[in-house]
Design a protein around this motif. Structure first.
Motif, short mmCIF file in Angstrom:
data_model
loop_
_atom_site.label_atom_id
_atom_site.label_comp_id
_atom_site.label_asym_id
_atom_site.label_seq_id
_atom_site.Cartn_x
_atom_site.Cartn_y
_atom_site.Cartn_z
N GLY A 614 0.78 -1.22 0.00
CA GLY A 614 0.00 0.00 0.00
C GLY A 614 0.82 1.28 0.00
N ASP A 615 0.11 2.37 0.26
CA ASP A 615 0.66 3.71 0.08
C ASP A 615 1.51 4.13 1.28
N ASN A 616 2.69 3.55 1.37
CA ASN A 616 3.58 3.87 2.49
C ASN A 616 4.25 5.22 2.29
N ARG A 617 5.13 5.57 3.20
CA ARG A 617 5.79 6.88 3.17
C ARG A 617 7.30 6.69 3.12
N SER A 618 7.97 7.71 2.65
CA SER A 618 9.44 7.68 2.55
C SER A 618 10.04 8.00 3.92
N GLN A 619 9.87 7.06 4.84
CA GLN A 619 10.37 7.22 6.20
C GLN A 619 11.05 5.92 6.63
N TRP A 620 12.01 6.05 7.52
CA TRP A 620 12.74 4.87 7.98
C TRP A 620 11.82 3.86 8.65
N LYS A 621 10.85 4.35 9.42
CA LYS A 621 9.97 3.40 10.11
C LYS A 621 9.11 2.63 9.13
N ASP A 622 8.76 3.26 8.00
CA ASP A 622 7.98 2.56 6.99
C ASP A 622 8.80 1.43 6.37
N MET A 623 10.10 1.67 6.19
CA MET A 623 10.94 0.61 5.68
C MET A 623 10.96 -0.57 6.65
N GLY A 642 5.48 -7.35 -1.50
CA GLY A 642 6.54 -6.38 -1.26
C GLY A 642 5.93 -5.02 -0.97
N ALA A 643 6.78 -4.08 -0.57
CA ALA A 643 6.35 -2.71 -0.31
C ALA A 643 6.93 -1.80 -1.38
N ASP A 644 6.37 -0.59 -1.50
CA ASP A 644 6.93 0.40 -2.41
C ASP A 644 8.32 0.78 -1.93
N ILE A 645 9.33 0.36 -2.69
CA ILE A 645 10.72 0.60 -2.30
C ILE A 645 11.01 2.10 -2.35
N CYS A 646 11.63 2.60 -1.31
CA CYS A 646 11.98 4.01 -1.09
C CYS A 646 10.78 4.84 -0.66
N PHE A 648 6.29 5.54 -1.02
CA PHE A 648 5.38 6.09 -2.04
C PHE A 648 5.22 7.59 -1.88
N SER A 649 4.81 8.06 -0.71
CA SER A 649 4.55 9.49 -0.51
C SER A 649 5.72 10.15 0.20
N GLY A 650 5.89 11.43 -0.08
CA GLY A 650 7.03 12.16 0.47
C GLY A 650 8.26 11.94 -0.37
N SER A 651 9.31 12.69 -0.05
CA SER A 651 10.56 12.57 -0.79
C SER A 651 11.57 11.79 0.02
N THR A 652 12.18 10.84 -0.64
CA THR A 652 13.19 10.02 0.01
C THR A 652 14.52 10.77 0.05
N SER A 653 15.43 10.26 0.85
CA SER A 653 16.82 10.73 0.82
C SER A 653 17.66 9.67 0.12
N GLU A 654 18.86 10.06 -0.29
CA GLU A 654 19.72 9.11 -0.97
C GLU A 654 20.08 7.94 -0.07
N GLU A 655 20.35 8.22 1.20
CA GLU A 655 20.70 7.14 2.12
C GLU A 655 19.52 6.20 2.35
N LEU A 656 18.34 6.78 2.61
CA LEU A 656 17.16 5.95 2.83
C LEU A 656 16.87 5.09 1.61
N CYS A 657 16.93 5.68 0.42
CA CYS A 657 16.59 4.92 -0.78
C CYS A 657 17.62 3.83 -1.06
N THR A 658 18.89 4.11 -0.76
CA THR A 658 19.91 3.08 -0.96
C THR A 658 19.67 1.90 -0.03
N ARG A 659 19.43 2.19 1.23
CA ARG A 659 19.15 1.11 2.18
C ARG A 659 17.87 0.37 1.83
N TRP A 660 16.88 1.12 1.35
CA TRP A 660 15.60 0.48 1.02
C TRP A 660 15.72 -0.37 -0.24
N PRO A 753 19.13 -6.40 7.00
CA PRO A 753 19.25 -5.06 6.41
C PRO A 753 19.52 -4.00 7.47
N VAL A 754 20.05 -2.87 7.01
CA VAL A 754 20.18 -1.68 7.86
C VAL A 754 18.87 -0.92 7.79
#
Length: 933
Positions: A614-623, A642-646, A648-660, A753-754
């Protein structure tokens, strides 16, 4: 029997004498007079003893006897003796403040307690006294599969239209599965139209015993081997009214999982926690009912055994958990139809559950590749540019998706003639590069086309295929295209109409898979443009704790008419029935395995579709929450998840998206997806360092496709899980019961994972045994401990369990290109130099390859320095692929020579005890042996 005899010796007045037992045995099929105060046992075939059940404590029993016949407010002397943790809620309504007067009007105990911390509901102020009136067993007769009986209520319940006489049917279906069904004895009630296996004979050697309390009625289920009581429903009264069904039980431990769909930890809290099951469109948030409904739980018992319970009911329901430990099922329709699975280990519980609901479909191989999507590409050319950029950087990608912006006015089965004019060419280009195209579809069909005729609506209206109001007119709600009607997928004629729509569109845009969204069904208004009519369907006597406090909140009216029943009964099935129609249509259009991803789900969904969270958020807790979400759906028999990698809503960071991306590369369904008006988050959008890290982990996934594909074959064939919690493999290790920051692929690949920002290391739990670094073969011998692992930004920790063999393959940028590359087998030896693995291989897309025999299946074994590859079944597909290398992790001493089928071969041996034999060039269809001396 020993525990039964001990209880009888301790409280002889509670059971019949031996002479009375013999007399009862001779008259086992006679009716038991209503009002009888004794607890009477019955016997049935197979030596299964049905005996009287004692309440959890003698104190509670004594209170019951003292107060028998009293039906007014409970005496305070009784009430204060009930421990807080054992207080079963007598007034669960959230719409009123419970007062002593309201509570006692139901004949219940009222004791105010301190409010719960954080505003959550805590110890109920109003709870059942030990003597609360319930049903009594009037008769119990043997049947070919078990028994049938009548339950009679002598006093009215406090909910309207309570049913006085119930029928109970018990089936001892297998040695590890039984079914208990309770329904109205006088007239039929709605039942879920799920195809369940037909049982022909009673289980001969069940590993369970079943006991009943006669007055009040109750069930006690016990595991014979350990004596553990799995269910004890005497702790609170059974209530069975037309629109309120409730049954409670104690639990043998606090280790409870399942009961989806919710955003929570994998292990549920029993601290007065209520989980609601009513399909709802809402961004994943703790404590809310989400997109699907899965009334199934798995429970780990003390000592490592496991069992599961499935309530086959599709009505709105809630499950209340409390620290007794105990559980209460509340549903507002249908019947109480329970399947109980005895395992005894958690893997077997899930397999037994899927034997009832159906094993998941085998996905096409390309479905297991990497998928890329976003809402907001803006045009087909922009979509095309992203796919080209992925190719330019040689980043693996199997499928390109589009969200609703490809449509003309957000109407299904159309594409924007200006912005997406090149869509057919894009799809053609994807196909030329061995890639696939997936598009979104919503069930809401536009009922107002600005250009006049709109065939999907016009034809659906002509055929009468939409949900109707109580007045017989199409129910009109509002979704993306504006005012919409909703197809009735409970009608098989709708399936044909759906197919025709898809066929017409496929001639213009030859899509390969479908993403069905908004199918709770979602509605931007509550009910319909006219609201919902008054009545007990839209305003039932009891409403479970649904978000919005109404069954019609952001969906259609519960009173809407459908072909199979009213929406009140069918709401939670909407996504399932749409998935069934969609998978069927894809098979007829493409003649290949269908690929469908659905948002709303129900038991048996895995037969037709996968699921994203579903429509998760670009947050560490969502990962983090994606891991327990993914593992829960493995329990539910939907492995393609699976979940929306990085996010769905909000803007991810490079570190968050790499880990995700590192984590998401190990979702069974791996898709990066985000919303409009946010910056791009596909791998090409980041710095060279991050982009390379993302590419590398995707290449690792593609190297593991043979292993992952084999896991899906095993899921399809016998219901094994693809991803699984650690406790599935180590049920004797209680330290694994709460772990949901790591997971396994199958039995053998541990992913750590981290999940936190700024980290260059990660803590991971390693159960007892030898674990090998996947990349290097270096080993760690764990006693069952938490270890600190190095985890720079470009590294994901993967470890192999001792005794496993993984088939890997040289990765390419698509699954189609990868499948032609040579295989590399990795053998992770146990300290006894043993290991086992297997490989399923077919063409990756044809229907029913296993059922038709068009596949190859290999088993790999290592024992005493000898490795063998045994071909148990072969097809021509296997002749095109070679095994190029075999690596052995954990070879204690460097060998003097290595023999391939008796012929000496060159090898390499590293200081970290890794032995590799390369350049084998053996066809997959060719069995062989390797020996090191």
């Amino acid at each position: 029997m020993r525990s039964y005899q001990k209880l009888r010796a301790a409280v002889p007045q509670l059971v019949l004498s031996q002479e009375e037992e013999e007399e009862e045995d001779e008259n086992a099929t006679t009716s038991t007079p209503a009002g009888r105060s004794k607890l009477a046992p019955w016997w049935v075939g197979s030596g299964l003893l049905i005996t009287a059940v004692l309440l959890s404590t003698i104190t509670v029993w004594v209170l019951r006897q003292v107060s028998r016949g009293w039906h007014g407010p409970a005496p305070p002397s009784q009430c204060y003796l009930v421990p807080e943790s054992h207080r079963y809620d007598c007034y669960p309504e959230r719409s009123v403040v419970v007062t002593q007067e309201l509570c006692e009007s139901r004949g219940c105990c009222f004791i105010e307690t301190l409010p719960a911390v954080g505003g959550k509901r805590g110890v109920p102020w109003c709870f059942y006294p030990p003597n609360f009136p319930s049903y009594v067993v009037q008769s119990l007769n043997q049947t070919a599969l078990g028994m049938t009986g009548l339950l009679v209520r002598r006093e009215k319940a406090y909910y309207p239209k309570d049913i006085q006489v119930l029928r109970m049917d018990v089936e001892f279906q297998t040695n590890t599965r039984l079914r208990i069904k309770i329904t109205d004895a006088a007239k039929p009630r709605y039942e879920v139209p799920l195809e369940v296996p037909r049982v022909m004979k009673r289980a001969e050697n069940p590993i369970y015993s079943l006991e009943f309390s006669q007055d009040p009625f109750g069930v006690l289920l016990r595991r014979q081997g350990t004596g553990t009581v799995l269910l004890n429903t005497t702790v609170a009264p059974l209530i069975f009214a037309d629109q309120f069904l409730q049954i409670s039980t104690t639990l043998p431990s606090r280790f409870l999982y399942g009961l989806g769909e919710h955003r929570s930890t994998l292990l549920h809290s029993l601290d007065w926690n209520t989980l609601t099951l009513w399909a709802r469109d809402v961004a994943p948030t703790e404590s809310f009912n989400l997109y699907g409904a899965h009334p199934f739980y798995l429970l780990m018992e003390e000592g490592g055994d496991a069992h599961g319970v499935f309530l086959l009911n599709s009505n709105a329901m809630e499950v209340a958990l409390q620290p007794a430990p105990g559980l209460t099922w509340r549903t507002i329709g249908g019947v109480l139809d329970f399947y109980i699975f005895l395992g005894p280990d958690p893997n077997m519980v899930i397999q037994q559950y899927q034997e009832v609901i159906g094993f998941p479909a085998m996905p096409p191989l390309w479905a297991l590749g990497f998928h890329l999507c976003r809402w907001g590409y803006g045009s087909s050319n922009e979509t095309w540019q992203t796919a080209r950029a992925m190719r330019n950087f040689q980043i693996p990608q199997d499928a390109q998706w589009n969200d609703i912006d490809y449509m003309d006015g957000y109407r299904d089965f159309t594409f924007d003639p200006q912005k997406f004019a090149s869509l057919p060419s894009l799809v053609e280009d994807l196909h030329k590069h061995g890639q696939h195209y997936v598009m979104i579809l919503d069930p809401g069909i536009s009922s107002t086309s600005p250009r006049g005729s709109y065939w999907p609506f016009d034809e659906g209206l002509r055929r009468g295929l939409f949900l109707n109001t109580t007045q017989g007119q199409p129910l009109i709600g509002q979704v993306w295209p504006g005012y919409t009607a909703f197809p009735d997928f409970s009608n098989t004629d709708t399936h044909q109409w759906w197919l025709e729509n898809l066929q017409r569109f496929h001639t213009h845009v030859p899509f390969d898979g479908l993403w069905i969204d908004m199918n709770e069904p979602s509605n931007f208004m509550d009910g319909s443009e006219e609201g919902c009519p008054p009545g007990e369907l839209d305003s039932p006597p009891y409403t479970p704790a649904v978000l919005g406090n109404s069954l019609s909140a952001k969906t259609v009216c519960a009173s809407a008419k459908q072909n199979a029943s009213v929406h009140y009964n069918l709401h939670n099935l909407y996504g399932l029935k749409e998935a069934e129609a969609t998978a069927s249509a894809l098979i007829q259009i493409r003649g290949k395995r269908p690929f469908v991803i659905s948002r709303s789900t129900f038991p048996s969904q895995g037969r037709y579709s996968g699921h994203w969270l579903g429509d998760n958020r670009s947050q560490w807790k969502d990962m983090y929450y994606s891991i327990p979400g993914m593992l829960s759906f493995s329990l539910f028999g939907i492995p393609l998840v699976g979940a929306d990698i990085c996010g769905f809503s909000g803007s991810t960071s490079e570190e968050l998206c790499t880990r995700w991306m590192q984590l998401g590369a190990f979702y069974p369904f791996s898709r990066n997806h985000n919303t409009q008006n946010e910056k791009a988050q596909d791998p090409t959008a980041f710095s060279p360092l991050a982009r390379t890290a993302m590419k590398d982990v995707l290449l690792t996934r593609y190297s593991l496709l043979p292993f992952l594909y084999t896991l899906f074959h095993r899921a399809h064939l016998q219901g094994e899980t693809v991803t699984r919690p650690l406790f599935f493999e180590f049920p004797w290790d209680v330290a694994t019961y709460g772990l949901d920051r790591q997971f396994l692929w199958g039995q053998s690949l541990l992913v750590t994972p981290v999940l936190e920002p700024g980290a260059d290391s990660v803590l991971g739990y390693f159960p007892q045994g030898v674990w090998y670094d996947f990349y290097t073969g270096s080993s760690v011998n764990s006693s069952g401990e938490m270890l600190k692992l190095s985890a720079p930004l470009d590294h994901l920790n993967l470890h192999l369990r001792e005794g496993s063999i993984l088939p890997t393959q040289k990765p390419a940028t698509t699954s189609k290109a990868t499948r032609g590359n040579p295989l590399h087998l990795i053998v992770a030896l146990s300290p006894r130099t043993t290991a086992w693995g297997d490989l399923f291989w077919d063409d990756g897309e044809s229907l029913d390859t296993f059922e038709r025999g068009n596949y190859s299946y290999l088993v790999f074994n290592a024992t005493e320095n000898i490795f063998t590859s045994n071909v148990l079944h072969a097809s021509t597909e296997a002749t095109y692929v070679t095994i190029d290398a075999v690596s052995f992790y954990g070879v204690q001493e460097p060998p003097s020579k290595v023999l391939l089928d008796g012929q000496e071969k060159p090898f390499s041996y590293l200081d970290n005890q890794v032995l590799t034999i390369s350049g084998l060039g053996l066809r997959l269809s060719q069995g062989f042996s390797l020996q090191w001396l």
